[in-house]
Design a protein around this motif. Structure first.
Motif, PDB file in Angstrom:
ATOM      1  N   ARG A   1     -21.744  -1.979  15.246  1.00 34.69           N
ATOM      2  CA  ARG A   1     -20.951  -2.269  16.435  1.00 34.69           C
ATOM      3  C   ARG A   1     -19.451  -2.304  16.162  1.00 34.69           C
ATOM      4  NH1 ARG A   1     -23.455  -7.458  18.627  1.00 34.69           N
ATOM      5  NH2 ARG A   1     -21.688  -7.483  20.044  1.00 34.69           N
ATOM      6  N   ILE A   2     -19.051  -2.144  14.926  1.00 30.56           N
ATOM      7  CA  ILE A   2     -17.629  -2.166  14.570  1.00 30.56           C
ATOM      8  C   ILE A   2     -17.102  -0.732  14.572  1.00 30.56           C
ATOM      9  CG2 ILE A   2     -15.974  -2.727  12.738  1.00 30.56           C
ATOM     10  CD1 ILE A   2     -17.931  -5.023  11.961  1.00 30.56           C
ATOM     11  N   PRO A   3     -16.112  -0.396  15.419  1.00 32.66           N
ATOM     12  CA  PRO A   3     -15.671   0.998  15.560  1.00 32.66           C
ATOM     13  C   PRO A   3     -15.223   1.647  14.252  1.00 32.66           C
ATOM     14  CG  PRO A   3     -14.844  -0.304  17.381  1.00 32.66           C
ATOM     15  CD  PRO A   3     -15.461  -1.282  16.406  1.00 32.66           C
ATOM     16  N   TRP A   4     -14.479   0.908  13.450  1.00 32.31           N
ATOM     17  CA  TRP A   4     -14.061   1.412  12.142  1.00 32.31           C
ATOM     18  C   TRP A   4     -13.823   0.242  11.202  1.00 32.31           C
ATOM     19  CZ3 TRP A   4      -9.509  -0.208   9.992  1.00 32.31           C
ATOM     20  CH2 TRP A   4      -8.529  -0.716  10.849  1.00 32.31           C
ATOM     21  N   ALA A   5     -13.875   0.531   9.921  1.00 31.89           N
ATOM     22  CA  ALA A   5     -13.599  -0.484   8.897  1.00 31.89           C
ATOM     23  C   ALA A   5     -13.026   0.202   7.673  1.00 31.89           C
ATOM     24  CB  ALA A   5     -14.860  -1.259   8.537  1.00 31.89           C
ATOM     25  N   GLU A   6     -12.185  -0.536   6.963  1.00 36.89           N
ATOM     26  CA  GLU A   6     -11.583  -0.014   5.730  1.00 36.89           C
ATOM     27  C   GLU A   6     -11.472  -1.143   4.717  1.00 36.89           C
ATOM     28  OE1 GLU A   6      -7.571   2.302   4.092  1.00 36.89           O
ATOM     29  OE2 GLU A   6      -7.912   2.075   6.246  1.00 36.89           O
ATOM     30  N   VAL A   7     -11.704  -0.818   3.458  1.00 37.54           N
ATOM     31  CA  VAL A   7     -11.563  -1.800   2.392  1.00 37.54           C
ATOM     32  C   VAL A   7     -10.778  -1.187   1.242  1.00 37.54           C
ATOM     33  CG1 VAL A   7     -13.777  -1.186   1.304  1.00 37.54           C
ATOM     34  CG2 VAL A   7     -12.790  -3.466   0.933  1.00 37.54           C
ATOM     35  N   LEU A   8      -9.864  -1.981   0.686  1.00 35.71           N
ATOM     36  CA  LEU A   8      -9.047  -1.582  -0.461  1.00 35.71           C
ATOM     37  C   LEU A   8      -9.223  -2.633  -1.547  1.00 35.71           C
ATOM     38  CD1 LEU A   8      -6.797   0.186  -1.781  1.00 35.71           C
ATOM     39  CD2 LEU A   8      -5.139  -1.241  -0.581  1.00 35.71           C
ATOM     40  N   VAL A   9      -9.614  -2.208  -2.739  1.00 32.77           N
ATOM     41  CA  VAL A   9      -9.862  -3.118  -3.855  1.00 32.77           C
ATOM     42  C   VAL A   9      -8.876  -2.814  -4.977  1.00 32.77           C
ATOM     43  CG1 VAL A   9     -11.566  -3.967  -5.525  1.00 32.77           C
ATOM     44  CG2 VAL A   9     -12.315  -3.198  -3.256  1.00 32.77           C
ATOM     45  N   VAL A  10      -8.113  -3.832  -5.361  1.00 33.35           N
ATOM     46  CA  VAL A  10      -7.142  -3.706  -6.451  1.00 33.35           C
ATOM     47  C   VAL A  10      -7.579  -4.627  -7.580  1.00 33.35           C
ATOM     48  CG1 VAL A  10      -4.727  -3.976  -7.141  1.00 33.35           C
ATOM     49  CG2 VAL A  10      -5.289  -3.216  -4.813  1.00 33.35           C
ATOM     50  N   HIS A  11      -7.728  -4.082  -8.780  1.00 31.84           N
ATOM     51  CA  HIS A  11      -8.141  -4.860  -9.948  1.00 31.84           C
ATOM     52  C   HIS A  11      -7.149  -4.615 -11.070  1.00 31.84           C
ATOM     53  CE1 HIS A  11     -11.036  -5.779 -13.401  1.00 31.84           C
ATOM     54  NE2 HIS A  11     -10.889  -6.910 -12.732  1.00 31.84           N
ATOM     55  N   ARG A  12      -6.552  -5.684 -11.546  1.00 34.60           N
ATOM     56  CA  ARG A  12      -5.542  -5.592 -12.614  1.00 34.60           C
ATOM     57  C   ARG A  12      -4.442  -4.599 -12.227  1.00 34.60           C
ATOM     58  NH1 ARG A  12      -9.886  -5.661 -17.667  1.00 34.60           N
ATOM     59  NH2 ARG A  12     -10.528  -7.856 -17.342  1.00 34.60           N
ATOM     60  N   ASN A  13      -4.006  -4.714 -10.975  1.00 32.44           N
ATOM     61  CA  ASN A  13      -2.894  -3.936 -10.412  1.00 32.44           C
ATOM     62  C   ASN A  13      -3.207  -2.455 -10.231  1.00 32.44           C
ATOM     63  OD1 ASN A  13      -1.186  -6.202 -10.244  1.00 32.44           O
ATOM     64  ND2 ASN A  13      -0.599  -5.965 -12.402  1.00 32.44           N
ATOM     65  N   GLU A  14      -4.447  -2.071 -10.343  1.00 32.25           N
ATOM     66  CA  GLU A  14      -4.846  -0.690 -10.114  1.00 32.25           C
ATOM     67  C   GLU A  14      -5.804  -0.626  -8.930  1.00 32.25           C
ATOM     68  OE1 GLU A  14      -3.713   1.990 -11.681  1.00 32.25           O
ATOM     69  OE2 GLU A  14      -2.477   0.840 -13.095  1.00 32.25           O
ATOM     70  N   THR A  15      -5.578   0.339  -8.048  1.00 26.77           N
ATOM     71  CA  THR A  15      -6.524   0.544  -6.960  1.00 26.77           C
ATOM     72  C   THR A  15      -7.784   1.184  -7.539  1.00 26.77           C
ATOM     73  OG1 THR A  15      -4.789   0.799  -5.300  1.00 26.77           O
ATOM     74  CG2 THR A  15      -6.951   1.701  -4.758  1.00 26.77           C
ATOM     75  N   VAL A  16      -8.879   0.428  -7.536  1.00 26.00           N
ATOM     76  CA  VAL A  16     -10.122   0.916  -8.137  1.00 26.00           C
ATOM     77  C   VAL A  16     -11.099   1.427  -7.080  1.00 26.00           C
ATOM     78  CG1 VAL A  16      -9.914  -0.506 -10.201  1.00 26.00           C
ATOM     79  CG2 VAL A  16     -11.083  -1.434  -8.178  1.00 26.00           C
ATOM     80  N   PHE A  17     -10.849   1.106  -5.816  1.00 24.78           N
ATOM     81  CA  PHE A  17     -11.741   1.597  -4.765  1.00 24.78           C
ATOM     82  C   PHE A  17     -11.047   1.495  -3.419  1.00 24.78           C
ATOM     83  CE2 PHE A  17     -15.163   1.006  -1.573  1.00 24.78           C
ATOM     84  CZ  PHE A  17     -15.877   2.177  -1.802  1.00 24.78           C
ATOM     85  N   ARG A  18     -11.229   2.534  -2.620  1.00 25.26           N
ATOM     86  CA  ARG A  18     -10.755   2.508  -1.241  1.00 25.26           C
ATOM     87  C   ARG A  18     -11.707   3.353  -0.409  1.00 25.26           C
ATOM     88  NH1 ARG A  18      -4.553   3.024   0.932  1.00 25.26           N
ATOM     89  NH2 ARG A  18      -5.024   2.371   3.087  1.00 25.26           N
ATOM     90  N   TYR A  19     -12.098   2.799   0.725  1.00 26.78           N
ATOM     91  CA  TYR A  19     -13.073   3.508   1.550  1.00 26.78           C
ATOM     92  C   TYR A  19     -12.878   3.126   3.007  1.00 26.78           C
ATOM     93  CZ  TYR A  19     -17.548   5.428   3.121  1.00 26.78           C
ATOM     94  OH  TYR A  19     -18.526   6.158   3.760  1.00 26.78           O
ATOM     95  N   ARG A  20     -13.034   4.087   3.886  1.00 24.77           N
ATOM     96  CA  ARG A  20     -12.938   3.820   5.317  1.00 24.77           C
ATOM     97  C   ARG A  20     -13.975   4.675   6.041  1.00 24.77           C
ATOM     98  NH1 ARG A  20      -8.497   7.231   4.203  1.00 24.77           N
ATOM     99  NH2 ARG A  20      -7.341   5.432   3.471  1.00 24.77           N
ATOM    100  N   ALA A  21     -14.427   4.159   7.183  1.00 24.40           N
ATOM    101  CA  ALA A  21     -15.395   4.894   7.987  1.00 24.40           C
ATOM    102  C   ALA A  21     -15.220   4.501   9.442  1.00 24.40           C
ATOM    103  CB  ALA A  21     -16.817   4.584   7.524  1.00 24.40           C
ATOM    104  N   GLY A  22     -15.620   5.394  10.335  1.00 22.22           N
ATOM    105  CA  GLY A  22     -15.552   5.118  11.764  1.00 22.22           C
ATOM    106  C   GLY A  22     -14.346   5.745  12.424  1.00 22.22           C
TER     107      GLY A  22
END
Length: 379
Positions: A17-38
């Motif tokens: 039911r959520i039109p879109w979502a995005e998550v950004l993960v930073v570990h030890r000052n490095e972006t280790v994961f980013r993902y979006r959908a919708g």
């Protein structure tokens, strides 16, 4: 690290039911994961993209508390100071008391509201944006009520309880923004730009958007059960007037931009590039549990079980109580449209999650997302 379970979770909630979502993960000052959908725009079927600007709503509160803590560090204010020393309209407050016949009366407050009360939601305010004094001020200013005028109007309303005796989620941080203005002299939005977003190179974060930025503002939605779909519902209903810099809910930003701010807090107040916005001691004070025996029972949101309340943030105090995979001392907050921040100095982890749905499903999404993130770090 294997973040496949996190992407699957994002896919699942955006198919729900959520039109879109995005998550950004930073570990030890490095972006280790980013993902979006919708879809950012359901009507036009436009996928969510990296540069969309969103309403942060109550994620604003973290930055407002950082701004006020900067004044604490400068010796301009103390947490124990009565706010009437800076905002004299709060000198003589009244408290609403229930009478035996079921009616209400007001009595003079016995205790002053302190700066600490503003940080910790113990001032006695409500979150009633339609109170008579605020409505009158908005009308009197022809929709151009300033942050200071907001505080002056709110001071005319009786408190719900004696300051310091209870916890109640409220307009405290909007008053805190007015206090920053009174002490520093700059408009709150300019203070934030000069002292926080500017040093952190956050060009897309602020209380007021340019014409170009308005073109990147994501549509906002509300899910209608009776229709079985999300319906567009634009606008920030917490912004009372065009000149009101709401310290509680007024910021707009992008996922990338606000993650820079959150990551500086993860780094105990300093960005990877060396811009310091707070000391490590202030970060620790911020994430210390400030609830007391009198106020702890009021902080009873089920999805915050195992958490205390610090200076404007939730703070993890009991793994047994929370069932969370995050370590003690992890802290952050969330926003009305569903944005969510995880700040974790011990794990050197920063997470910025965003969506734009006002009936946000926060109790379901946020605890699950948090546990998935920490499990993925171990893989």
């Amino acid at each position: 690290m294997d973040f496949a379970p996190l992407s699957k979770f994002i896919d699942r909630i955006t198919a729900w039911r959520i039109p879109w979502a995005e998550v950004l993960v930073v570990h030890r000052n490095e972006t280790v994961f980013r993902y979006r959908a919708g879809c950012a725009d359901l009507e036009a079927n436009i996928p969510i993209d990296e540069d969309r600007i969103i309403y942060l709503y109550s994620l604003t509160k973290i930055m407002t508390c950082v701004a006020a803590l900067q004044l604490v560090e400068k010796g301009a204010i103390l947490l124990g100071d009565p706010i009437s020393e800076y905002l004299p309209e709060f000198t003589e407050m009244t408290v609403r008391k229930q009478q035996e016949d079921g009616g209400h009366a007001t009595e003079p407050a016995q205790h002053p509201i302190t700066v600490r009360d503003l940080f910790t939601m113990t001032a006695g305010f409500s979150y009633d944006l339609a109170s008579p004094s605020l409505r009158d001020a908005l009308k009197r200013t022809d929709g151009k009520m300033t942050t200071r005028e907001f505080a002056t109007a709110l001071a005319q309303e009786p408190l719900l309880f004696e300051p310091g005796t209870r916890w109640n989620y409220s307009l405290c941080h909007d008053v805190l923004a007015a206090l920053v203005e009174a002490v520093d002299g700059r408009r709150f939005s300019l203070y934030v730009r000069d002292e926080i977003t500017g040093p952190l190179s956050m060009a897309d974060t602020g209380f007021h958007l340019s014409e170009a930025q308005l073109g990147r503002l994501a549509p906002q939605y509300e899910y209608k059960d009776e229709l079985g779909k999300a319906v567009r519902m634009d606008g920030n209903w917490y912004r009372l007037g065009s000149e009101f810099d709401s310290g509680g809910a007024g910021l707009l930003s992008t996922v990338s931009d606000y993650a820079r701010f959150l990551n500086a807090l993860t780094n105990r107040g300093t960005s990877p590039e060396g811009a310091r916005i707070l000391s490590a001691a202030s970060i620790d004070l911020m994430r210390t549990d400030h609830l007391t025996a009198r106020t702890r029972g009021d902080y009873n949101w089920a999805h915050h079980a195992g958490y205390g309340y610090g200076l404007g943030v939730r703070t993890h105090v009991s793994e047994a109580g929370s069932g969370s995979l995050s370590p003690l001392g992890e802290f952050g907050w969330s926003g009305a449209a569903g944005s969510f921040a995880i700040i974790d100095p011990e794990s050197q982890l920063t997470v910025m999650y965003a969506q734009h749905l006002v009936n946000n499903q926060e109790p379901y999404v946020h605890p699950r997302l948090k546990n998935i993130v920490y499990s993925c770090l171990e893989k």
